[in-house]
Write an enzyme that holds these catalytic residues in place. Structure first.
Site, short mmCIF file in Angstrom:
data_model
loop_
_atom_site.label_atom_id
_atom_site.label_comp_id
_atom_site.label_asym_id
_atom_site.label_seq_id
_atom_site.Cartn_x
_atom_site.Cartn_y
_atom_site.Cartn_z
N ASN A 7 0.87 -1.17 0.00
CA ASN A 7 0.00 0.00 0.00
C ASN A 7 0.92 1.23 0.00
OD1 ASN A 7 -1.85 1.98 0.60
ND2 ASN A 7 -2.88 0.83 2.22
N ARG A 93 -2.44 -2.03 -3.51
CA ARG A 93 -3.57 -1.11 -3.42
C ARG A 93 -3.30 0.05 -4.38
NH1 ARG A 93 -4.35 3.78 0.43
NH2 ARG A 93 -6.48 4.34 -0.10
N HIS A 182 -12.38 4.43 -1.08
CA HIS A 182 -12.69 3.42 -0.05
C HIS A 182 -13.52 2.28 -0.63
CE1 HIS A 182 -12.46 6.79 3.20
NE2 HIS A 182 -11.30 6.18 3.11
N ARG A 243 -9.21 16.58 6.75
CA ARG A 243 -9.74 17.08 5.47
C ARG A 243 -11.08 17.79 5.70
NH1 ARG A 243 -9.39 11.51 2.30
NH2 ARG A 243 -7.92 10.80 3.88
N GLU A 389 -8.06 -3.80 5.79
CA GLU A 389 -7.88 -3.55 4.36
C GLU A 389 -6.83 -4.47 3.73
OE1 GLU A 389 -6.68 0.42 3.21
OE2 GLU A 389 -7.74 0.17 1.32
#
Ligand code: AMP
Length: 407
Positions: A7, A93, A182, A243, A389
């Site tokens: 990732n 990923r 996501h 964010r 994940e």
């Protein structure tokens, strides 16, 4: 199957070595602030999984860190493998798959070029992923590699959901549209909720809420994404750790003119200094902000109230566009772990038929165990799905390689 999950971010690298048969993680590694003087890397091997530092030479980039990690996996006596040749597949990923990729794929040269083309949509992430894939191709030329995309699950969104109300040339020339993110998490949360409810996912309407450092909510009709809160980039939608999520776009030009700042600084403010951190002034980490609110910090409380309000509004707006809603599914750090936050969110949603069982909600769940936390006769169920994940990427990689082997 022994799968290395990679990732790669702009300045970070997360890897895991996973034995998919036993769903067991044999190695974890994390490199942070890569490319800065504060770069650091650490690795942990099963069975103790204790972090050990890995020196990062000055000037090392993300693929450079991956290369150092591969060496360490061969040289460290604690490593479960003696040679990286023992790795049977690699799952990468990839943040942006644009309009090219509707599902995870085995990577070939054509696929890799397309991932590279999508760098314009994820300029911080895709180039790092491409560089890592190329490095692994050189080092392990016979090991299959897959790409698992954050955006793939959302390619089923209809044009009315993914188009922005801008002049059409921005879509046709610059491919500006909503792609979401996501995706692997929402797909997994929806599938697990169907299992939990013992229903065929094709008959279900689900609202999946990935609430972690980043956050997004998706409307999943019959197993497919019909809308999601993130857009061209993961900046749109909910208020997040650091964010801003969706704001009036005019604020951007106003602040740039008023403060005389440039694009990079503005982008950094919206991505790294806003959200829960920006409002609370304390942290982007929900646990720390909740602790401050408990101590009476008013701005921390305001940040939590705003966060909850925006989650409620997103769930409500997706309820409005679903054919039917059978369950709301909570996942990721905040969604899975914070009973307090779930209670705040669903306190406001009971009138829509989402009725939380406050006692069941408080029970601390075990990792990997999904559960229903609504009252038995709630018209809409509330589910918690715990997510990992890297494990999902490893299992998806295993399935793709298996399908390929069967031809
Ligand atoms: P993730 O990005 O999925 O790892 O989620 C990270 C976020 O989850 C951080 O804001 C954490 O503070 C938050 N989080 C994790 N556990 C809890 C908890 N028990 N209560 C509140 N927030 C939590």
């Amino acid at each position: 199957m022994l799968v290395l999950v990679v990732n790669a971010g702009s300045s970070s690298l997360k890897c895991q070595l996973i034995q998919t048969d036993g769903k067991q993680s044999l190695m974890k590694a994390l490199a942070e602030r890569v490319g800065t003087p504060d770069a650091s890397m650490k690795v942990a091997f099963a069975p103790d999984m204790e972090w050990r530092p890995v020196p990062v030479p000055e000037g090392a980039d993300v693929p450079g860190c991956l290369s150092i990690l591969l060496d360490r996996m061969e040289s460290d006596p604690a490593s479960p493998i003696r040679s990286v040749e023992q790795i049977q597949a690699i799952g990468n990923r990839v943040v942006a798959g644009g309009e090219y990729f509707t599902e995870s794929v085995l990577i070939d040269e054509d696929g890799l070029q397309k991932i590279d083309e999508c760098s314009t949509l994820a300029p911080l992430h895709n180039p790092a992923a491409v560089a890592c894939i190329r490095l692994l191709q050189e080092r392990l030329p016979d090991t299959p590699q897959t790409a698992v995309f954050d955006t793939a699950f959302h390619t089923t969104m209809p044009p009315k959901a993914y188009m922005y109300p801008l002049p059409m040339r921005y879509y046709t020339d610059l491919h500006i549209r909503r792609y979401g993110a996501h995706g692997t998490s929402h797909r997994y949360a929806a599938a697990q909720a169907a299992r939990l409810l013992d229903r065929d996912i094709r008959d279900l309407g689900l609202i999946t809420c990935h609430l972690g450092n980043g956050g997004s909510i998706t409307a999943v009709n019959g197993g497919v994404s019909i809308d999601t809160t993130m857009g061209l980039t993961p900046l749109e939608g909910l208020m997040m750790g650091t964010r801003s999520g969706s704001i009036d776009p005019a604020i951007v030009t106003y602040v740039m003119r008023h403060d005389g700042i440039g694009f990079d600084e503005m982008e950094s403010i919206l991505n790294k200094e806003s959200g829960i951190l920006g409002v609370s002034g304390i942290s982007g980490d929900m646990r720390e902000v909740m602790a401050a609110a408990d101590d009476g910090n008013e701005l921390a409380q305001l940040a939590i109230d705003m966060y909850v309000f925006k989650v409620q509004k997103a769930i409500g707006s997706f309820y409005a566009i679903m054919r039917r809603t059978d369950a709301v599914v909570m996942t990721a750090g905040i969604g899975e772990n914070s009973a307090e936050l779930r209670e705040k969110v669903f306190d406001g949603l009971a009138h829509m038929g989402m009725i939380l069982d406050k006692e069941k909600n408080k029970v601390v769940g075990e990792i990997g165990v999904n559960r229903i936390v609504s009252v038995d006769d709630s018209p809409i169920a509330i589910c918690i799905v715990t997510t990992d994940e890297e494990m999902r990427i490893a299992r998806e990689t295993d399935a793709i390689c298996e399908a390929q082997a069967k031809g």
